[in-house]
Design an enzyme around this catalytic site. Structure first.
Site, mmCIF file in Angstrom:
data_model
loop_
_atom_site.group_PDB
_atom_site.id
_atom_site.type_symbol
_atom_site.label_atom_id
_atom_site.label_comp_id
_atom_site.label_asym_id
_atom_site.label_seq_id
_atom_site.Cartn_x
_atom_site.Cartn_y
_atom_site.Cartn_z
ATOM 1 N N LYS A 1 10.488 -7.667 -9.397
ATOM 2 C CA LYS A 1 9.103 -7.245 -8.801
ATOM 3 C C LYS A 1 8.100 -7.056 -9.586
ATOM 4 C CE LYS A 1 7.105 -3.518 -5.770
ATOM 5 N NZ LYS A 1 7.459 -2.384 -5.185
ATOM 6 N N GLU B 1 1.486 8.895 -1.284
ATOM 7 C CA GLU B 1 2.949 8.923 -2.067
ATOM 8 C C GLU B 1 2.972 9.988 -3.187
ATOM 9 O OE1 GLU B 1 5.357 5.874 -5.289
ATOM 10 O OE2 GLU B 1 3.374 5.274 -4.247
ATOM 11 N N GLU C 1 11.977 -4.734 -1.109
ATOM 12 C CA GLU C 1 11.025 -3.901 -2.358
ATOM 13 C C GLU C 1 11.396 -2.477 -2.036
ATOM 14 O OE1 GLU C 1 6.290 -3.451 -2.510
ATOM 15 O OE2 GLU C 1 6.915 -4.867 -1.132
ATOM 16 N N GLU D 1 -2.433 -7.766 2.740
ATOM 17 C CA GLU D 1 -2.269 -6.364 2.407
ATOM 18 C C GLU D 1 -3.213 -5.789 1.553
ATOM 19 O OE1 GLU D 1 1.098 -3.689 0.151
ATOM 20 O OE2 GLU D 1 1.880 -5.654 1.241
#
Length: 448
Positions: A205, A254, A288, A423
Site C-alpha cells: 500500500k 482519526e 486497505e 476520493e
C-alpha cells in the site's frame, strides 16, 4: 465569562496564590493555577487571539472545547530523534510542574509533521504549555493559568494582555480557482507508478497526497472556518494551531493514540465512501483496512504487557464521508510513555503505506510533499503523562488570504486511479466548503 476571568486576574491575592504553588520550585518550572469560571455553553472561538500563538481542540458532539492562548513554555525538535527529544523535555517539565491540588492536571499541546525533516512553515515537532487554557467540558468552564516560577511577578499583566487582543472575524469570498487538469494528470501518473510497484510485489500500500491552493478576497478567519467545521462534522475532532495570519486547522476522524492510566487505544481507519462511490464492503476498502489493523497491532505489541486486541471494523462518519474503523486496545508495559507509543505508530499505513519503511522510501523518491502538519499529529498531554494525539487530516494551512488544502488516498492492488482522484476531491471538498461564506459567528448559545 471573559469579564469574570479578568476580575479574577485583578484579585489582590493572585500573586500570593501563585507563590504558594511555586514554593521551592526551580525558576523554569511551570506553575499552573486553576480558576473556576462557572457553567456556560461556550466554544471559545470568539477568543482566538489576533497575534498571540494559540491552540484549539474540540469535540463538539461531546461538548468538549479547549483553547490555549500564548506560550508559558515551549520546546521544538526535528529529525529522527524528535519524539525522544520532546519526551525527555516534557518529562523534565512534569517532574517540577506545580498545579492546583484537587483539580485535573494541566495540559500541554503538541503537533508534528509527517516527515521528520519538514520545517515548512511550522516547526517540525512542537510541544507547548499555554499561558492561558480555557476549557469547557460539558458546560463546566475553567481557566488554567500557567507561568514559569521565575516570572510570577509579571504574570497577571501578561495574561491580561493576551486576553485583550481577540481576532475580529470577517467573512471573505473565495477567488476563482486555477485550472487543475495538469496537477490531476501528474497525480494520476504517480498513482499508476504506485500500482506498478504494488503489482510487482515491492509494497502492499501507498498513500499519495494532493494539495490545492486557494485564494480569497480578504484574510481567512480561523474562527469562522472552525465554526463551519463544527456544524459540518460535530462527531470529528477539530484542531488548530496558529499565530497571526498563519494557522493550521482541520477536522479529523482519526485518533493516532490515547494513553489513559496505562491503557493505550489507537484507531485503524482506512477505506472511504461517499455518495456515488464504491461501498465500504468492496474488497479494495476491506483489504486497505486489514493492512492498517495488522500494522497497528504489530506496532503496539512490543510496548504492551499482553497482546493488544482489535475490535471489528465499523462504519465511522466524518461529515459527508464514511470510513472503516477498528479500535485497538492494550495495557502498556510499565514505564511506557505516550511519546513511546507515537514513535512506534507513526506513520501508520493509513497515512504512509505498508510496509512502513519501504513506503516512506518510495514517497521520498517520488517527490511526495506534505506541508505543515498534514498527516502528522496533533494532541494534548497531561502533566500526569496521559493524553491523546490525532492524525492531522482534512486540514488547511492558512496564511493571510491564501490557503493550502491537502488530502490523500490509499493505493492498493485493485485501486482505480480515477476513483482515487475522486476520493481526494471529496476530502478536499470538506475544507473548501468550510472556507466559503458562512452564517454569523455569534450563534445562539455558543458565545459569551
Amino acid at each position: 465569562m471573559i469579564d469574570r476571568l479578568r476580575q479574577q486576574l485583578a484579585a489582590a491575592d493572585l500573586p500570593d496564590r501563585l507563590r504558594q504553588l511555586a514554593a521551592g520550585a526551580p525558576a523554569a518550572a511551570p506553575v499552573s493555577l486553576t480558576l473556576d469560571l462557572g457553567k456556560l455553553d461556550s466554544d471559545w472561538l470568539h477568543q482566538l487571539p489576533a497575534k498571540a500563538p494559540f491552540w484549539y481542540r474540540a469535540r463538539p458532539q461531546r461538548g468538549e472545547f479547549r483553547l490555549g492562548i500564548g506560550h508559558a513554555l515551549q520546546v521544538s525538535s526535528s529529525g529522527g530523534n524528535r519524539f525522544a527529544a520532546l519526551d525527555n523535555a516534557f518529562s523534565g517539565l512534569c517532574s517540577d510542574w506545580r498545579h492546583t491540588a484537587g483539580e485535573p492536571p494541566p495540559l500541554a499541546f503538541a503537533g508534528f509533521a509527517f516527515d521528520a525533516a519538514n520545517q515548512n512553515p511550522l516547526p517540525n515537532a512542537l510541544l507547548a504549555v499555554p499561558a492561558i487554557l480555557l476549557e469547557n467540558l460539558g458546560g463546566r468552564c475553567r481557566a488554567v493559568l500557567t507561568v514559569p516560577a521565575g516570572r510570577i511577578a509579571q504574570a497577571a499583566d501578561e495574561w491580561r494582555q493576551l486576553l485583550a487582543q481577540p481576532a475580529r472575524p470577517s467573512h471573505t469570498l473565495l477567488l476563482p480557482a486555477a485550472p487543475q487538469a495538469l496537477t490531476e494528470r501528474a497525480w494520476t501518473a504517480r498513482v499508476n507508478a504506485a500500482l506498478r510497484d504494488i503489482a510487482g510485489g515491492k509494497l502492499d500500500k501507498l498513500v499519495l497526497s494532493r494539495s490545492r491552493r486557494v485564494e480569497a478576497a480578504g484574510p481567512f478567519s480561523p474562527a469562522l472556518i472552525l465554526g463551519q467545521l463544527a456544524e459540518q462534522q460535530p462527531d470529528s475532532l477539530l484542531y488548530a494551531h496558529g499565530q497571526g495570519e498563519l494557522c493550521f486547522l482541520g477536522a479529523t476522524p482519526e485518533r493516532l493514540v490515547r494513553l489513559d492510566n496505562g491503557l493505550a487505544e489507537a484507531d485503524a481507519l482506512a477505506g472511504t465512501a461517499w455518495s456515488g462511490s464504491l461501498s465500504l464492503a468492496e474488497q479494495k476498502n476491506q483489504h486497505e483496512q486489514s493492512l492498517v489493523v495488522q500494522a497497528v497491532v504489530d506496532a503496539l505489541a512490543p510496548l504492551c504487557a499482553a497482546p493488544p486486541q482489535a475490535s471489528p471494523a465499523t462504519e465511522h462518519p466524518a461529515g459527508h464521508l464514511t470510513h472503516l474503523r477498528s479500535r485497538i486496545c492494550g495495557r502498556v508495559a510499565s514505564g511506557t510513555t505516550l511519546f513511546d507509543l507515537v514513535r512506534a505508530l507513526h506513520p501508520t499505513p493509513a497515512v504512509g503505506g505498508y510496509p512502513s519503511g519501504l513506503a516512506q522510501d518510495w514517497l521520498a523518491a517520488h517527490g511526495e510533499q506534505r506541508n505543515g502538519w498534514y498527516s502528522g499529529g496533533f494532541g494534548i498531554f497531561t502533566a500526569a503523562g496521559d493524553g491523546e494525539l490525532s492524525v492531522a487530516l482534512r486540514c488547511a494551512l492558512l496564511n493571510g488570504r491564501q490557503a493550502e488544502l491537502q488530502a490523500g488516498a490509499g493505493i492498493v492492488a485493485g485501486s482505480d486511479p480515477q476513483q482515487e482522484l475522486a476520493e481526494t476531491e471529496a476530502k478536499l471538498g470538506t475544507l473548501l466548503t468550510a472556507l466559503g461564506p458562512a452564517g454569523e459567528l455569534d450563534r445562539n448559545g455558543t458565545r459569551d
